[in-house]
Design a protein around this motif. Structure first.
Motif, short mmCIF file in Angstrom:
data_model
loop_
_atom_site.label_atom_id
_atom_site.label_comp_id
_atom_site.label_asym_id
_atom_site.label_seq_id
_atom_site.Cartn_x
_atom_site.Cartn_y
_atom_site.Cartn_z
N THR A 88 55.21 11.06 -26.98
CA THR A 88 55.10 12.30 -26.20
C THR A 88 54.86 12.00 -24.73
N GLU A 89 53.96 11.06 -24.46
CA GLU A 89 53.65 10.70 -23.09
C GLU A 89 54.87 10.08 -22.41
N ALA A 90 55.58 9.20 -23.12
CA ALA A 90 56.76 8.55 -22.56
C ALA A 90 57.89 9.55 -22.33
N ALA A 91 58.06 10.50 -23.25
CA ALA A 91 59.11 11.50 -23.11
C ALA A 91 58.86 12.38 -21.89
N ARG A 92 57.61 12.70 -21.64
CA ARG A 92 57.26 13.48 -20.44
C ARG A 92 57.67 12.72 -19.18
N ASP A 93 57.42 11.42 -19.17
CA ASP A 93 57.78 10.61 -18.01
C ASP A 93 59.30 10.59 -17.81
N ILE A 94 60.05 10.47 -18.91
CA ILE A 94 61.51 10.45 -18.82
C ILE A 94 62.02 11.78 -18.27
N GLU A 95 61.48 12.87 -18.79
CA GLU A 95 61.94 14.20 -18.35
C GLU A 95 61.60 14.45 -16.89
N ALA A 96 60.54 13.81 -16.39
CA ALA A 96 60.11 14.03 -15.01
C ALA A 96 60.87 13.19 -14.00
N GLN A 97 61.70 12.27 -14.49
CA GLN A 97 62.43 11.39 -13.59
C GLN A 97 63.62 12.10 -12.96
N LEU A 98 64.37 11.36 -12.19
CA LEU A 98 65.47 11.90 -11.41
C LEU A 98 66.45 12.70 -12.27
N PRO A 99 66.76 13.94 -11.91
CA PRO A 99 67.75 14.73 -12.66
C PRO A 99 69.10 14.03 -12.64
N PRO A 100 69.89 14.16 -13.72
CA PRO A 100 71.19 13.47 -13.80
C PRO A 100 72.15 13.84 -12.68
#
Length: 226
Positions: free
Chosen positions: A81-93
């Protein structure tokens, strides 16, 4: 670790922690488990040692987790969950980073290796549990799929309009090489390189780049935003 990662933790054998004190104890146990798994196997992790490290009574463990296996699932879910939040918060495609694909892959692989080093014990325990229960790897498998899904458009954008139709599959397979190699390093450490070798991130990033470049068209991998 943010206590909000406990929200929605709906797993078999994991009992809801609704009060602040209960949530604090659950979080302390999870953090202690991650720390202890850095230098011991999951089989060698005793509930008594876990509770001592978390500063809670053994009864507190069983008030929240039915078994060690249920505890492992909870730790997985919290980390994912924590890692997925970080991925979603990164640069938009749709916003390309101002760098070449070589530099982008180098940074991506460096971060992936760093994350796996931090959670090496948990990942190794999950891989071993997956030998007898395929579901034991499901949360981490879904995290990998999320990473590929979010990163694929960025890589294709960096390749530019000259990339061949084979590029998407090449990118997906490059990620399979990354994930498979790192998992194998953590599970059996076959050598000659391991996850803690300084050269590992660079060599993996180069392998991914060369595969993508070969499939997408020579020279495409050096393309970046103007």
């Amino acid at each position: 670790m943010d206590a909000s990662v406990l929200d929605g933790l709906n797993l078999p054998g994991v009992f809801p922690a609704r009060q602040d004190r209960s949530r604090a104890a659950a979080l302390a146990l999870i953090e202690a488990g991650l720390a202890l798994l850095r230098d011991r196997s999951f089989d060698a992790l005793s509930i008594a040692d876990l509770c001592a490290a978390a500063g809670v009574a053994t009864g507190s463990f069983y008030a929240r987790f039915e078994s060690k296996e249920a505890f492992l699932r909870a730790v997985q879910q919290v980390v994912v969950t924590e890692a997925a939040r970080d991925i979603e918060a990164q640069l938009p495609p749709d916003h390309l980073p101002a760098m070449s694909l070589r530099d982008f892959l180098g940074r991506l692989v460096e971060n992936s290796v760093r994350w796996r080093r931090r959670h090496e014990g948990l990942i190794r325990a999950s891989l071993r549990e997956a030998r007898v229960d395929d579901g034991a790897w499901s949360p981490l498998r879904e995290l990998g799929r999320l990473r590929v899904e979010r990163t694929l458009p960025v890589i294709l954008g960096l390749l530019g309009p000259t990339a061949s139709p084979a590029a998407p599959d090449a990118v997906r397979f490059a990620f399979q090489i990354l994930f498979g190699t790192l998992n194998n390093m953590m599970l059996v450490d076959p050598g000659p390189f391991g996850i803690h070798d300084a050269a590992t991130p660079r060599l993996l990033a180069e392998a991914m780049l060369r595969l993508i470049e070969a499939e997408a068209g020579q020279g495409a991998a050096t393309y970046g935003p103007g």
